[in-house]
Enzyme design. Sequence first.
Site, short mmCIF file in Angstrom:
data_model
loop_
_atom_site.label_atom_id
_atom_site.label_comp_id
_atom_site.label_asym_id
_atom_site.label_seq_id
_atom_site.Cartn_x
_atom_site.Cartn_y
_atom_site.Cartn_z
N SER A 161 0.85 -1.19 0.00
CA SER A 161 0.00 0.00 0.00
C SER A 161 0.89 1.23 0.00
CB SER A 161 -0.87 0.01 1.26
OG SER A 161 -1.54 1.24 1.44
N TYR A 174 -1.69 -0.79 10.58
CA TYR A 174 -1.79 -1.05 9.15
C TYR A 174 -0.49 -0.67 8.45
CZ TYR A 174 -3.83 -1.05 4.44
OH TYR A 174 -4.11 -1.31 3.11
#
Length: 278
Positions: A161, A174
């Site tokens: 990501s 995350y």
Amino acid sequence: MGIVPSSCCHSSASVGPDDAFAGKRVVITGATSGVGLLLAKRLAASGATVVGWGRNEAAMAEAEREALERGWSLRMMRCDVSSKREINERAEEVLDRFEGVVDLLVNNAGVTSGGKWITDLTDEEITKCVDVNLLAHFWTVRAFLPSMIKRDAGHVVTISSVAGIMGVAGLSDYCASKFGAFGLTESLRFELAKIGSKVGTTIVCPSYIDNGMGKDADVKCRSVFPLMTEDYVVRRILAAVARNQGLVVLPGTIKAAYAARLYPTSVYDRVVRAWANV
């Protein structure tokens, strides 16, 4: 939001064939929704034999029903990738089914705690995020990579990501897990090079996608962080694998913010705060 995303991130194209993947044997984690599901369908439509892992049994049944109607080779397996035991069991089934040959592994499964500050995260949320977003990559790679190395062929795709290359406030678990997945795959690339292996790796770092968390993200500069369609992301992933491209940052405009890392932290922080509202 009120800002129209860049046209480069849109596509009216439907799921269609990609000849480079015909006949390939593919495993995709997190294949019951979003990019993972669309990727499974597109590869199956191309003539690949695809096994998708997931936990949503209704979605798995629907995907297999569509595959049967369209004549695709797509099978879904229930697998909780937070469990090393389940990963190893499903991997053994896949290797038996594919006679030991997996050409493409896509580690796509991911979870998020929903934007909590580090002091508000529970122990269970942190553990779950790391188990799914990072440790699962270790277990799948260790399961499928040896046969790739033995054949001197294959490819591992890691869906990281932009949060795996840029920290974001409220996403410490995350970001940590996605940074880890990035580092794991970069290390793997160098390990494969050390032994002269032809097995390829691709790290994909997408920004905001028009599903789930991406739709609601509070971003200041949409010209740098446009909202991308799932179809656009899938097409870019497949193109990168076909070219054996090691790193894909989506969209390319993100590289301008990432390049600010070359400057003092104070400069980098001002750039990212101004553009991304992190």
